[in-house]
Every structure is written in structure tokens, then in C-alpha cells.
Design a protein around this motif. Structure first.
Motif, PDB file in Angstrom:
ATOM      1  N   ALA A  93       0.736  -1.302   0.094  1.00  0.00           N
ATOM      2  CA  ALA A  93       0.361  -0.557   0.329  1.00  0.00           C
ATOM      3  C   ALA A  93       1.227   1.414   0.289  1.00  0.00           C
ATOM      4  O   ALA A  93       0.711   2.455  -0.633  1.00  0.00           O
ATOM      5  CB  ALA A  93      -0.652  -0.105   1.292  1.00  0.00           C
ATOM      6  N   VAL A 114      -5.365   3.846  -3.947  1.00  0.00           N
ATOM      7  CA  VAL A 114      -4.863   3.028  -3.489  1.00  0.00           C
ATOM      8  C   VAL A 114      -5.593   1.793  -3.720  1.00  0.00           C
ATOM      9  O   VAL A 114      -5.759   0.286  -4.092  1.00  0.00           O
ATOM     10  CB  VAL A 114      -3.466   2.282  -2.580  1.00  0.00           C
ATOM     11  N   GLN A 115      -6.746   1.735  -3.221  1.00  0.00           N
ATOM     12  CA  GLN A 115      -7.954   0.459  -2.932  1.00  0.00           C
ATOM     13  C   GLN A 115      -8.312   0.429  -4.620  1.00  0.00           C
ATOM     14  O   GLN A 115      -8.732  -0.446  -4.628  1.00  0.00           O
ATOM     15  CB  GLN A 115      -9.361   0.891  -1.714  1.00  0.00           C
ATOM     16  N   ALA A 118      -5.999  -0.942  -5.894  1.00  0.00           N
ATOM     17  CA  ALA A 118      -6.005  -2.403  -5.933  1.00  0.00           C
ATOM     18  C   ALA A 118      -6.490  -4.125  -6.116  1.00  0.00           C
ATOM     19  O   ALA A 118      -6.542  -4.757  -6.785  1.00  0.00           O
ATOM     20  CB  ALA A 118      -5.846  -2.784  -4.214  1.00  0.00           C
ATOM     21  N   ASN A 124      -5.690  -6.583  -3.388  1.00  0.00           N
ATOM     22  CA  ASN A 124      -6.360  -6.669  -2.503  1.00  0.00           C
ATOM     23  C   ASN A 124      -5.565  -6.901  -0.446  1.00  0.00           C
ATOM     24  O   ASN A 124      -5.647  -6.026  -0.010  1.00  0.00           O
ATOM     25  CB  ASN A 124      -7.722  -6.444  -2.211  1.00  0.00           C
ATOM     26  N   LEU A 127      -1.724  -5.621   0.053  1.00  0.00           N
ATOM     27  CA  LEU A 127      -1.954  -4.175   0.476  1.00  0.00           C
ATOM     28  C   LEU A 127      -0.632  -4.204   2.001  1.00  0.00           C
ATOM     29  O   LEU A 127       0.090  -3.689   2.291  1.00  0.00           O
ATOM     30  CB  LEU A 127      -3.274  -3.494   1.101  1.00  0.00           C
ATOM     31  N   ASN A 128      -0.300  -4.928   2.689  1.00  0.00           N
ATOM     32  CA  ASN A 128      -0.004  -4.866   4.260  1.00  0.00           C
ATOM     33  C   ASN A 128       1.436  -5.537   4.420  1.00  0.00           C
ATOM     34  O   ASN A 128       1.841  -5.912   5.357  1.00  0.00           O
ATOM     35  CB  ASN A 128      -0.654  -5.525   5.428  1.00  0.00           C
ATOM     36  N   VAL A 142       2.283  -4.852  -8.677  1.00  0.00           N
ATOM     37  CA  VAL A 142       2.636  -3.934  -7.678  1.00  0.00           C
ATOM     38  C   VAL A 142       2.845  -2.581  -8.288  1.00  0.00           C
ATOM     39  O   VAL A 142       3.194  -1.190  -8.022  1.00  0.00           O
ATOM     40  CB  VAL A 142       3.023  -3.914  -6.250  1.00  0.00           C
TER      41      VAL A 142
END
Length: 369
Positions: A93, A114-115, A118, A124, A127-128, A142
Motif C-alpha cells: 500500500a 490505493v483501493q 488494488a 487487495n 496491501l500489508n 505492485v
């Protein structure tokens, strides 16, 4: 999205001219691929469009604005690199939103963007994570997401799939094509892979030694290559080049081949051969135009059946490549896998010259334009 004009762009390093007057006009929303062997100048041209290289002569216009001497950050472009170029200490993200943060975009807007990206790239669930936790294909998504989040006027892709394995490369190729169809973005894409070029591009610029050899749609370049280099570079397997003597038969120029016997093939543009009677030219014929006898083609104007001697067969599943020699040139023929073709055997094959082309042996230029 924006149009792009490359107007007589030249690039010199000392006395060495790397780009020799490139002229390409790209419409807004078009997908152009620069393709050619290593050292042909395609990456130099890409870097010149991005502003990473200064041009020696000529102009570059984006959205009708002259950006020839504009810094990269002011050209409103986004690049996707071969090496991904992700920040290893940032999450997915954060990597995607970094460019927006540098442009002082508000946090709420960054999160929305970002959403959006993604969901578009189906990442999605990543993202982390950090780049080290991702596969090569995920890292490339990415990198694409970071470019898409900026919503620039122009996207530049520099051999983005060359680090991926063959299966993943095919999958990512499909994803890039879907993405372009969905967003209608203007893309310039550099590759040395002619299959990527054929499958992705609206138009292809085939480059060699700092010059554009041909600019056209994939089908135009495949069916009507401008010269011997383009014909040999585009297509897998490559076009067959067969030295053939031009003979006169019943007043019409024909191309004489020595297969298992001597056979004369008709040519769709006989006028192009009229001044070459008695001379040897190079006949260009795609492998799929030399096949096992096909009943629906019998009696057609440019179809000739003759015997050949099989040297090698290469089963490929959906079809089989048969390698033989004609006029001392090794050629590839594409046949149905069920057609019996044992190495060393003599079999009947059908030559269809309806899409054949001819080249001058000395210059490599087309004779039948």
C-alpha cells in the motif's frame, strides 16, 4: 491519456549515432510496442521519451506540448521497470501511494486511490505485505499499481516481464492487455520478445541499428514485412527464406524449387518478378503455408503439392513442425500431428504461396511492394 509525437529524434554519444532520426506519432489511448534486438536503440528511445536521456536533435511532444527539454518529473508520465524498483521497507500500500504522497495528495484521496488500483489488479490481499514476501508476478503487479495510481498522461513499460518465468509471463501479458482495454491508457512498451509485441500492441515499431525498419499493426508486419530483417525477426518460428530461381512458364514468372523433385510455384504478384527472369531471389514463406495436403485448398490458384524428404520432426502438441531442405535451405513446415512424417521418409506437402513475399538476395529489400 495523451498523444505522443516523436519528431526526427536523434541521439549521439560522441561520434556514435544511436538513434538516427526516429519519427513516430502515437494516438491517445494507443498501445505502441518498440521491439528489436539488443542494442537497436529501443531503450535509448524510451529513456528519451521519459526525459532520462537528452536528445541530440528533434522534438518530443506529449499532448501536443513540446517536452524535449522538460525534466522527467514535469512530463506527467509513469514508468514500469524490468527490475520492479519497489521500496523494500514499505508495504504494498505504501509503495503504491508513495508517488501520490510526494505530490502532496491528501491522505484520504491516497487511500481511495490505493483501493481502486488494488481492486483493478486484484492485489487487495497483499496491501500489508512487503516486497520480499511477494512472488515475481505479484511484485510486477505492485509496480504497475504504483504507476496506475498516478493517473499520468502516458505510461512507459521497459521490458516489464523479462524477469518472469514463461508461464507467468503469459499470464501477465494477458493482464496487461485486459488493463489497457479497460482503461484505454496511452502506453509505450519496450521488449525484445516478438511474441509480446504481436499479442499486446495496437502498433509495433520494429527497430534495428537506431532506425525504425517498419511501423504498423501486428498483422501488417506479419503479413507484409518491409524487408528481410523484419520478416525474420517477427514470427515464431521465423519465416522461411528459400533461394528460388525465377523462371518463365507459359509466359508467366514462376519460382522454381528443388524439393524431392523440381517444382514451379506461382506468385501472387507476377509483375514483381518480370524483370528477374533467370535470377535467384529469396522466397519468404511462413511455416503455416507449408502443410500436409488439405482437401479444401485443392485447386486453388496458388496452391501446389509436391514431395519433400523429412529430416526432423518437432511435435508441439497442437501441431508438428517438419524440418526439410529446399534449394539447400532448411525450412520449417507446420502440419497436423496426426499426419505421418517419420524422419527420412518422403511425404506429400502442400505449398500455399498466396501470402508469399520475395526479397532481393543482396539488399534484403522487398521486391513485391
Amino acid at each position: 491519456m495523451a498523444n505522443l509525437v516523436i519528431d526526427n529524434v536523434k541521439k549521439r554519444y560522441g561520434t556514435t549515432e544511436v538513434l538516427k532520426g526516429i519519427n513516430i506519432a502515437i494516438e491517445a489511448g494507443e498501445f505502441l510496442i518498440l521491439v528489436g534486438p539488443s542494442g537497436c536503440g529501443k531503450s535509448t528511445l524510451m529513456n528519451s521519451i521519459a526525459g532520462l536521456e537528452d536528445v541530440s536533435e528533434g522534438r518530443i511532444l506529449i499532448a501536443d506540448n513540446d517536452v524535449t527539454y522538460t525534466s522527467p518529473k514535469d512530463r506527467d508520465i509513469a514508468m514500469v521497470f524490468q527490475s520492479y524498483a519497489l521500496y523494500p521497507n514499505m508495504t504494498v500500500a505504501q509503495n503504491i501511494s508513495f508517488g501520490l504522497e510526494m505530490r502532496k495528495v491528501a491522505k484520504e484521496e491516497r487511500e481511495v486511490e490505493v483501493q481502486r488500483v488494488a481492486e483493478l489488479l486484484q492485489i487487495n490481499h497483499l496491501l500489508n505485505r512487503k516486497p520480499a514476501q511477494l512472488s515475481g508476478g505479484q511484485r510486477q503487479r505492485v509496480a504497475m499499481g504504483r504507476a496506475l495510481a498516478r493517473r499520468p498522461q502516458l505510461y512507459l513499460f521497459d521490458e516489464p516481464l523479462s524477469n518472469l518465468d514463461a508461464k507467468l509471463r503469459v499470464e501477465m501479458r494477458t493482464e496487461i492487455k485486459k488493463l489497457h482495454q479497460k482503461l484505454g491508457t496511452t502506453i509505450v512498451y519496450v521488449t525484445h520478445d516478438q511474441i509480446e509485441a504481436m499479442t499486446l500492441a495496437d502498433r509495433i515499431a520494429v527497430m534495428k541499428d537506431g532506425e525504425v525498419q517498419q511501423l504498423g499493426t501486428p498483422q501488417e508486419i506479419y503479413d507484409n514485412p518491409a524487408n528481410l530483417f523484419v520478416a525474420g525477426f517477427m514470427g515464431s518460428p521465423a519465416m522461411n527464406f528459400i533461394p528460388a530461381k525465377v523462371v518463365s512458364q507459359d509466359g508467366a514468372p514462376m519460382l522454381e524449387l528443388a524439393t524431392n523433385s523440381t517444382v514451379s510455384l506461382p506468385f501472387p504478384k507476377p509483375d514483381a518478378l518480370a524483370n528477374h527472369i533467370g535470377q535467384t531471389v529469396l522466397l519468404g514463406l511462413r511455416p503455416e503455408m507449408i502443410t500436409e495436403p488439405q482437401p479444401h485448398k485443392v485447386g486453388q490458384n496458388f496452391v501446389t503439392t509436391t514431395d519433400i524428404k523429412v529430416e526432423v520432426t518437432e511435435p508441439m502438441g497442437a501441431d508438428t513442425m517438419i524440418i526439410t531442405r529446399v534449394n539447400d535451405a532448411e525450412i520449417n513446415c507446420r502440419s497436423n500431428p496426426a499426419y505421418p512424417a517419420a524422419p527420412g521418409s518422403v511425404i506429400e506437402m502442400m505449398f500455399d504461396t498466396s501470402k508469399a513475399v520475395v526479397f532481393d538476395q543482396a539488399t534484403g529489400q522487398r521486391l513485391d511492394k
